[in-house]
Design an enzyme around this catalytic site. Structure first.
Site, PDB file in Angstrom:
ATOM      1  N   GLU A  62       1.232   6.437  -8.190  1.00  0.00           N
ATOM      2  CA  GLU A  62       2.356   6.378  -9.095  1.00  0.00           C
ATOM      3  C   GLU A  62       2.099   5.179  -9.984  1.00  0.00           C
ATOM      4  O   GLU A  62       1.796   4.050  -9.741  1.00  0.00           O
ATOM      5  CB  GLU A  62       3.723   6.445  -8.367  1.00  0.00           C
ATOM      6  N   GLU A  70       5.778   5.714   0.124  1.00  0.00           N
ATOM      7  CA  GLU A  70       6.570   4.504   0.398  1.00  0.00           C
ATOM      8  C   GLU A  70       7.595   4.321   1.383  1.00  0.00           C
ATOM      9  O   GLU A  70       8.829   4.066   1.204  1.00  0.00           O
ATOM     10  CB  GLU A  70       7.632   4.500  -1.097  1.00  0.00           C
TER      11      GLU A  70
HETATM   12  C1  BG6 Z   1       8.872   5.566  -6.373  1.00  0.00           C
HETATM   13  C2  BG6 Z   1       8.877   7.039  -5.932  1.00  0.00           C
HETATM   14  O1  BG6 Z   1       9.692   4.794  -5.795  1.00  0.00           O
HETATM   15  O2  BG6 Z   1       9.248   5.485  -7.625  1.00  0.00           O
HETATM   16  C3  BG6 Z   1       9.483   8.092  -6.623  1.00  0.00           C
HETATM   17  O3  BG6 Z   1       8.146   7.394  -5.025  1.00  0.00           O
HETATM   18  C4  BG6 Z   1      10.439   7.432  -7.970  1.00  0.00           C
HETATM   19  O4  BG6 Z   1      10.058   9.206  -5.880  1.00  0.00           O
HETATM   20  C5  BG6 Z   1       9.652   6.364  -8.521  1.00  0.00           C
HETATM   21  O5  BG6 Z   1      11.104   8.347  -8.568  1.00  0.00           O
HETATM   22  C6  BG6 Z   1      10.463   5.886  -9.520  1.00  0.00           C
HETATM   23  O6  BG6 Z   1      11.655   5.434  -9.008  1.00  0.00           O
HETATM   24  P1  BG6 Z   1      13.323   5.896  -9.717  1.00  0.00           P
HETATM   25  O7  BG6 Z   1      14.096   4.978  -8.755  1.00  0.00           O
HETATM   26  O8  BG6 Z   1      13.168   5.085 -11.023  1.00  0.00           O
HETATM   27  O9  BG6 Z   1      13.374   7.332  -9.799  1.00  0.00           O
END
Ligand code: BG6
Length: 505
Positions: A382, A170
């Site tokens: 993800e 990201e």
């Molecule tokens: C992504 C990242 O942005 O989303 C993760 O790669 C992150 O590291 C995930 O934890 C969820 O975002 P957040 O802010 O809810 O933890």
């Protein structure tokens, strides 16, 4: 274009789950590790929810064997994790820390022994603090050579067993939150010129790593993981359609075009030049981008939500763009860029407690968009739901997470039926972990970890949530279980709604 076929996912489909070093490992100063920019940043008062940090995180550094045993019990096909640069080169870029390499070698060996494909992210935001101190990290072109060296060290150490590599996690998020919104290190506010230059350096670093990978790793795959938030224009007014194009160019294609084509989107570059914000591009940079683009063989996407786009007048006042880091629904504010676009809430979608839209069709949209625009296979690196979890009868009945993931997986399958080549689907996350700004209460895992914001000496024990067994069954049946029960029956796609309403009319 095509209705969902109730057929199994392909044999080769990598059912996965993901994590990142800072969010799970803890042991922030053990075995030679030095501080990263996150180790330092979280110590600034007021930066994270209730001052949480990753000093202990979920103690994966000491419990990685137990965690991988749980992955194996689940039947996971791939595990995506990141390597902490600060364990490998803790003090300078000349001396490698063998203990750091050994730690990751253990994880890789155990994954391979259990039949789990290791997928390694080289950089998930935890830059060594000494590089930030020496030359301001990503702001300086020297980062490119250092990143290349770090990546080469990993390719040489692990390239025999690790065949799936992700260069940067990201890039759009760590630069946007770090150099525009001032909520990640180095906490700069609206430094747009620096933001684009930092990104240019990150693209160069990515490209150099990709070229090195091609020389060192045999029969491997490499790409970047982009946080893709696809967009819908708010209505059919042409001005809003153009606003969507601007949003897409400046918020998505700026990154994906470089990874896939080795060039910046033209209209966006012109816009930045006109406003004195374009990065300095040196001779040879674009050739390097192009060479790397020819080697990159998948597009990695992290998909969480979609955005709605509406034209924003140049006099529109964007406000502070407050993020909801507390889980109190409705506390985030509309963001955008005056003169181009803004992103109001989509009235057709519900949201999580952290105000992220819930949109399973959006992942199908994202996949089809990538397929048409880049003709690259996709690794979904993800996808997941951040939620509060509570024990009832000694268990976590996280049906909300099951429904979320089930709907998204079915939308992925539909996109695959429509011709998209999806190699992997990694949920975020396997165990609960530290959610950067949101503490431990925003949970994503299949495995609950007894770790909290304000509890002294939590046990850090692991417990399987209902979603653990649900994913286990989905993997075992190659997705066939997804067509039974809740999710599949409840899944009402936009198309079905449209069909139903046109029948009524
Ligand atoms: C992504 C990242 O942005 O989303 C993760 O790669 C992150 O590291 C995930 O934890 C969820 O975002 P957040 O802010 O809810 O933890």
């Amino acid at each position: 274009m095509k209705e969902l076929q109730k057929t199994p996912f392909p044999e080769s489909f990598l059912w996965g789950s993901a994590s990142a070093a800072y969010q799970i490992e803890g042991a922030w100063d053990k075995d030679g590790k030095s501080p990263s920019i996150w180790d330092q940043y979280v110590r600034i008062p007021g930066t994270t929810y209730k001052g949480t940090n990753g000093d202990v995180a979920v103690d994966h550094y000491h419990r990685w064997e137990e965690d991988i045993d749980l992955m194996a019990e689940m039947g996971l096909k791939t595990y995506r994790f990141s390597i902490a640069w600060t364990r490998i080169f803790p003090n300078n870029m000349d001396e490698v820390n063998q203990k750091g390499l050994d730690f990751y070698q253990g994880i890789i060996d155990k994954c391979v022994a259990k039949g789990i494909v290791p997928m390694v992210t080289i950089y998930h935001w935890d830059l060594p603090q000494y590089l930030q101190d020496q030359y301001l990290g990503w702001e300086d072109r020297r980062i490119v050579a250092d990143f290349k060296k770090y990546a080469e060290t990993l390719f040489k150490a692990f390239g025999d067993k690790v065949k799936h590599w992700i260069t940067l996690n990201e890039q759009n998020i760590f630069t946007g939150l770090g150099y525009q919104l001032a909520v990640h290190p180095p906490k700069y506010k609206n430094e747009d010129k620096i933001f684009y230059q930092v990104n240019h350096h990150a693209f160069l670093a990515h490209a150099e790593a990709v070229l090195s990978f091609a020389d060192i790793v045999e029969n491997g795959h490499i790409g970047a993981s982009f946080a893709y938030t696809p967009s819908y224009a708010t209505d059919a007014r042409p001005l809003n359609a153009i606003a969507k194009q601007d949003y897409d160019d400046l918020r998505s294609y700026w990154w994906m075009d470089v990874y896939a084509y080795g060039r910046y989107p033209k209209a966006a570059f012109k816009h930045l030049e006109d406003n004195g914000l374009a990065p300095v591009v040196e001779e040879g940079d674009l050739d390097l981008f192009k060479k790397a683009a020819q080697i990159v063989d998948f597009m990695g996407i992290n998909y969480y939500q979609t955005a709605m786009v509406e034209f924003a007048d140049k006099n529109w006042v964007s406000g502070e763009g407050t993020m909801n880091t507390t889980g109190k629904k409705g506390t985030s504010t509309v963001t955008g860029t005056p003169g181009l676009f803004k992103n109001p809430q989509n009235p057709f979608l519900s949201t999580t407690d952290w105000d992220w839209t819930i949109d399973a069709e959006g992942i199908r949209y994202a996949l089809r968009d990538i397929n048409s625009r880049y003709d690259l296979p996709v690794v979904i690196s993800e996808n997941g739901l951040g939620a509060f979890d509570k024990f009832e009868d000694g268990k976590i009945h996280d049906q909300y997470r099951i429904s979320f993931l089930q709907d998204h997986l079915l939308a992925v399958k539909q996109a695959m039926d429509e011709g998209v080549d999806v190699w992997a689907y990694c949920t975020w996350s396997f165990t609960d972990l530290l959610s950067w700004l949101n503490g431990y209460q925003k949970r994503y895992g299949f495995v609950y970890v007894d770790q909290h914001e304000e509890v002294e000496n939590p046990s850090l024990n692991r417990s399987k949530k209902d979603s653990f067994y649900w994913y286990q069954e989905a993997i075992a049946t190659k997705g066939m279980s997804l067509y039974q029960g809740n999710g599949a029956v409840n899944k009402i796609s936009e198309l079905e709604v449209l069909k139903a309403s046109s029948k009524e009319a």
